[in-house]
Write an enzyme that holds these catalytic residues in place. Structure first.
Site, PDB file in Angstrom:
ATOM      1  N   ARG A   1      25.149  54.246  30.351  1.00 34.94           N
ATOM      2  CA  ARG A   1      26.348  54.394  29.778  1.00 34.94           C
ATOM      3  C   ARG A   1      26.669  55.112  29.057  1.00 34.94           C
ATOM      4  O   ARG A   1      27.472  56.221  28.135  1.00 34.94           O
ATOM      5  CB  ARG A   1      26.851  52.828  29.475  1.00 34.94           C
ATOM      6  CG  ARG A   1      27.325  51.465  29.586  1.00 34.94           C
ATOM      7  CD  ARG A   1      27.496  50.379  29.562  1.00 34.94           C
ATOM      8  NE  ARG A   1      25.859  49.321  29.414  1.00 34.94           N
ATOM      9  CZ  ARG A   1      25.105  48.822  28.902  1.00 34.94           C
ATOM     10  NH1 ARG A   1      26.583  47.840  28.179  1.00 34.94           N
ATOM     11  NH2 ARG A   1      24.493  48.387  28.959  1.00 34.94           N
TER      12      ARG A   1
ATOM     13  N   GLU B   1      23.859  35.793  29.658  1.00 39.49           N
ATOM     14  CA  GLU B   1      24.775  37.813  29.481  1.00 39.49           C
ATOM     15  C   GLU B   1      26.210  37.430  29.997  1.00 39.49           C
ATOM     16  O   GLU B   1      26.869  36.464  30.692  1.00 39.49           O
ATOM     17  CB  GLU B   1      23.840  38.041  30.712  1.00 39.49           C
ATOM     18  CG  GLU B   1      22.611  38.577  30.663  1.00 39.49           C
ATOM     19  CD  GLU B   1      22.212  39.467  29.903  1.00 39.49           C
ATOM     20  OE1 GLU B   1      22.572  40.454  29.190  1.00 39.49           O
ATOM     21  OE2 GLU B   1      21.791  38.467  29.015  1.00 39.49           O
TER      22      GLU B   1
ATOM     23  N   ASN C   1      14.210  93.454  -9.066  1.00 38.51           N
ATOM     24  CA  ASN C   1      15.542  93.381  -8.885  1.00 38.51           C
ATOM     25  C   ASN C   1      16.175  94.173  -7.912  1.00 38.51           C
ATOM     26  O   ASN C   1      15.852  95.347  -7.568  1.00 38.51           O
ATOM     27  CB  ASN C   1      16.566  93.140 -10.092  1.00 38.51           C
ATOM     28  CG  ASN C   1      18.426  93.317 -10.104  1.00 38.51           C
ATOM     29  OD1 ASN C   1      18.595  92.310  -9.803  1.00 38.51           O
ATOM     30  ND2 ASN C   1      18.709  94.243  -9.208  1.00 38.51           N
TER      31      ASN C   1
ATOM     32  N   TYR D   1      12.082  95.317  11.448  1.00 39.66           N
ATOM     33  CA  TYR D   1      12.067  95.285  13.063  1.00 39.66           C
ATOM     34  C   TYR D   1      11.720  96.706  13.731  1.00 39.66           C
ATOM     35  O   TYR D   1      12.686  97.291  13.788  1.00 39.66           O
ATOM     36  CB  TYR D   1      13.127  94.174  13.109  1.00 39.66           C
ATOM     37  CG  TYR D   1      12.112  93.942  14.724  1.00 39.66           C
ATOM     38  CD1 TYR D   1      11.435  93.141  15.531  1.00 39.66           C
ATOM     39  CD2 TYR D   1      13.979  93.991  15.982  1.00 39.66           C
ATOM     40  CE1 TYR D   1      11.459  92.947  16.862  1.00 39.66           C
ATOM     41  CE2 TYR D   1      13.821  93.112  16.961  1.00 39.66           C
ATOM     42  CZ  TYR D   1      13.112  93.257  17.682  1.00 39.66           C
ATOM     43  OH  TYR D   1      12.638  92.765  19.579  1.00 39.66           O
TER      44      TYR D   1
HETATM   45  C1  UD1 Z   1      20.265  42.885  26.451  1.00 42.32           C
HETATM   46  C2  UD1 Z   1      19.551  41.498  27.544  1.00 42.32           C
HETATM   47  C3  UD1 Z   1      21.505  40.453  25.611  1.00 42.32           C
HETATM   48  C4  UD1 Z   1      20.923  41.322  24.418  1.00 42.32           C
HETATM   49  C5  UD1 Z   1      21.259  42.749  24.607  1.00 42.32           C
HETATM   50  C6  UD1 Z   1      20.876  43.134  23.139  1.00 42.32           C
HETATM   51  C7  UD1 Z   1      18.548  41.060  29.020  1.00 42.32           C
HETATM   52  C8  UD1 Z   1      18.982  40.689  30.243  1.00 42.32           C
HETATM   53  N1  UD1 Z   1      19.810  41.336  28.244  1.00 42.32           N
HETATM   54  O1  UD1 Z   1      21.182  43.615  27.707  1.00 42.32           O
HETATM   55  O2  UD1 Z   1      21.054  39.409  26.049  1.00 42.32           O
HETATM   56  O3  UD1 Z   1      22.632  40.749  23.919  1.00 42.32           O
HETATM   57  O4  UD1 Z   1      20.094  43.202  25.274  1.00 42.32           O
HETATM   58  O5  UD1 Z   1      21.273  44.468  22.513  1.00 42.32           O
HETATM   59  O6  UD1 Z   1      17.772  41.583  28.336  1.00 42.32           O
HETATM   60  N2  UD1 Z   1      15.087  48.059  30.182  1.00 42.32           N
HETATM   61  C9  UD1 Z   1      14.038  48.875  29.983  1.00 42.32           C
HETATM   62  N3  UD1 Z   1      13.224  48.285  31.768  1.00 42.32           N
HETATM   63  C10 UD1 Z   1      14.589  48.124  32.863  1.00 42.32           C
HETATM   64  C11 UD1 Z   1      16.004  47.689  32.156  1.00 42.32           C
HETATM   65  C12 UD1 Z   1      16.294  48.024  30.499  1.00 42.32           C
HETATM   66  O7  UD1 Z   1      12.571  49.175  29.606  1.00 42.32           O
HETATM   67  O8  UD1 Z   1      14.779  47.827  33.677  1.00 42.32           O
HETATM   68  C13 UD1 Z   1      15.600  49.043  28.580  1.00 42.32           C
HETATM   69  C14 UD1 Z   1      16.728  49.920  28.428  1.00 42.32           C
HETATM   70  O9  UD1 Z   1      15.776  51.227  27.687  1.00 42.32           O
HETATM   71  C15 UD1 Z   1      16.623  49.139  26.660  1.00 42.32           C
HETATM   72  C16 UD1 Z   1      16.475  47.552  26.592  1.00 42.32           C
HETATM   73  O10 UD1 Z   1      15.444  47.752  27.627  1.00 42.32           O
HETATM   74  O11 UD1 Z   1      15.948  49.253  25.732  1.00 42.32           O
HETATM   75  C17 UD1 Z   1      18.026  46.747  26.809  1.00 42.32           C
HETATM   76  O12 UD1 Z   1      17.861  47.123  27.900  1.00 42.32           O
HETATM   77  P1  UD1 Z   1      20.553  47.218  28.286  1.00 42.32           P
HETATM   78  O13 UD1 Z   1      20.772  47.508  29.398  1.00 42.32           O
HETATM   79  O14 UD1 Z   1      20.417  48.282  27.292  1.00 42.32           O
HETATM   80  O15 UD1 Z   1      20.459  45.306  28.328  1.00 42.32           O
HETATM   81  P2  UD1 Z   1      21.996  44.710  27.968  1.00 42.32           P
HETATM   82  O16 UD1 Z   1      22.748  45.114  28.645  1.00 42.32           O
HETATM   83  O17 UD1 Z   1      21.767  45.581  26.393  1.00 42.32           O
HETATM   84 CA    CA Z   2      21.424  47.284  25.282  1.00 38.59          CA
END
Ligand code: UD1
Ligand code: CA
Length: 462
Positions: free
Chosen positions: A14, A155, A382, A392
């Protein structure tokens, strides 16, 4: 014993960016560095960062955190899948695991500590942070019983319209009793709208496997200040987080005795240090590892980055980077100091003067229209208007040395490498190509010629 895992493997679709989301900068630090900073009040035994999308870039950004261990998640199949990757790393570990999303940068260290303390004190299976958000769209919703024990996390996408009405959301910050989580992780399913493995399902799993009364439960800790737990998923949320961070930083400095004439037009990195009685005028930006001593007045219209300014310094409509400035020195209007410049006390660097990698001794002035590059000036020098160091030759940079109390006339060019002694006077309009000894006047320009009685021709001649 505590271990920490930060989830930083996602692309951040996003954000619509080539840069992985967790590396987007927020006031001087990347998002993932902010999350690491929020751990300062706990002493984890292990710090694991889960990397995947452009993992090399994340690793190199965090190279100065020597105790961080990187865990590879080659395919990003969800937050639960990310945590599964650490199973081999915590084989014999029997303590608690703190899990933080890498995109929650505004979390306060005290809040992380509160989560951990609550978890340990109640002997919970898991404990998570929640908050009531005015706009809960996109977040998982948290449902509890009357005692703040979790019943279910769902979620946003998977909620019914009625469930979606709830404003109590999951912050993405959890503490797990690791042995319990480790047995549950391999059982996670991906039967949801995203077909991902959710870490939130591990919490739901712990609720159903817990023995209810007296056993280990899953507890929810509500954060009073919901702004702390805002997650960054897109550029709008990044900008909103920046605004919140700026308010925090500026409020803190005003409480510490700094005057801000118009705070809304000022930005200050969290790495900046200010003394009481500093005055920040409008449209001023303080960045990086900058420090400013008391009584200094910065702005309006100035940028100061990675610089140390003494007491009673003024900086007016100027750009100052990687520079040290002594007490009682006046910079600007419209000066540019850069490239490890050092300016002594009681100096003046004025209108349209550029300093690059140059040192000015105490009480030395360069007040108008100069370029001083790779130059070392003594005390009480000054620099006349329009003096230029020609440093240069098209290939290399050369040094200029100017002794104490020397004065350069207007529009002098000092062709480096060159040394002017002490108490030298350079005649205006000179081009100096050879070294000049102490106590001398140097003139290096054609003499003025006067032809008495001369008139221009009155008509064209052969
Ligand atoms: C997640 C939570 C949601 C919470 C929100 C808070 C889950 C399923 N949902 O949703 O309940 O309200 O955070 O901000 O956990 N990441 C990985 N590997 C992956 C996927 C994600 O390392 O395979 C990392 C991303 O880089 C990020 C973090 O996990 O830093 C959260 O992932 P993101 O996709 O932003 O989760 P949300 O949809 O925001
Ligand atoms: Ca997030």
């Amino acid at each position: 014993m505590v271990a920490v895992a930060i989830l930083a493997a996602g692309k951040g679709t996003r954000m619509k960016s080539k840069l992985p989301k967790v590396l987007h900068p927020l006031g001087g630090r990347s998002l993932v560095e902010w999350v690491l900073t929020s751990l300062i009040e706990i002493q984890p035994q292990h710090r694991l960062v889960i990397v995947g999308y452009q993992g090399e870039q994340v690793r190199s950004t965090l190279k100065d955190y020597p105790d961080v261990v990187f865990v590879e998640q080659t395919e990003q199949k969800g937050t639960g899948h990310a945590v599964q990757q650490i199973l081999p790393y915590l084989d014999d570990f029997s303590g608690d695991l703190l899990v933080l999303n890498g995109d929650v940068p505004l979390l306060r260290p005290q809040t992380v500590k509160l989560l951990l303390d609550t978890h340990v004190c109640h002997g919970n299976a898991a404990t998570l942070l929640a908050a009531h958000l005015p706009n809960p769209k996109g977040y998982g919703r948290v449902f509890c019983d009357g005692q703040n024990y979790l019943q279910n996390i769902i979620e946003d996408r998977d909620c019914t319209p009625a469930q979606r009405q709830s404003h109590r959301i999951n912050a993405g910050v959890y503490c797990f009793h690791w042995p319990l989580l480790a047995t549950l992780l391999p059982q996670l399913q991906n039967n949801n709208s995203q077909q991902e493995y959710y870490i939130t399902d591990a919490l739901n799993g712990l609720v159903t496997t817990g023995d209810g009364t007296g056993g280990r439960g899953v507890m929810v800790v509500d954060v009073d200040d919901y702004q702390e737990i805002l997650g960054i998923n897109d550029r709008k949320q990044l900008a909103d987080a920046y605004g919140i961070l700026q308010t925090r930083i500026k409020d803190q400095w005003m409480a510490a005795g700094v005057t801000m004439v118009d705070p809304s037009s000022v930005t200050i990195d969290d790495t900046v240090q200010l003394a009481p009685d500093v005055v920040i005028e409008p449209q001023t930006h303080l960045r990086g590892y900058t420090s400013i001593q008391g009584g200094s007045r910065i702005g309006p219209g100035s940028w100061v980055e990675n610089s140390h300014l003494g007491a009673q310094v003024s900086v007016l409509y100027s750009v100052v980077t990687d520079t040290e400035v002594g007490d009682n020195t006046r910079i600007g209007p419209y000066a540019h100091l850069r490239g490890h410049a050092q300016v002594g006390t009681g100096c003046r660097v004025g209108n349209f003067v550029e300093l690059k990698n140059s040192q000015l001794g105490d009480h030395t002035n360069a007040a108008h229209l100069s370029y001083l590059g790779d130059a070392t000036l003594g005390r009480g020098v000054n620099v006349g208007a329009g003096t230029i160091t020609a440093n240069y030759d098209g290939v290399r940079k050369h040094k200029t040395f100017i002794g104490d109390r020397t004065k350069t006339g207007s529009n002098s060019v000092l062709v480096a490498p060159i040394t002017l002694g002490t108490d030298v006077t350079v005649a205006a309009g000179s081009v100096i190509t050879d070294d000049v000894p102490d106590d001398s006047l140097v003139i290096a320009r054609p003499r003025q010629t006067i032809l008495p009685g001369w008139h221009p021709p009155t008509s064209a001649s052969e």
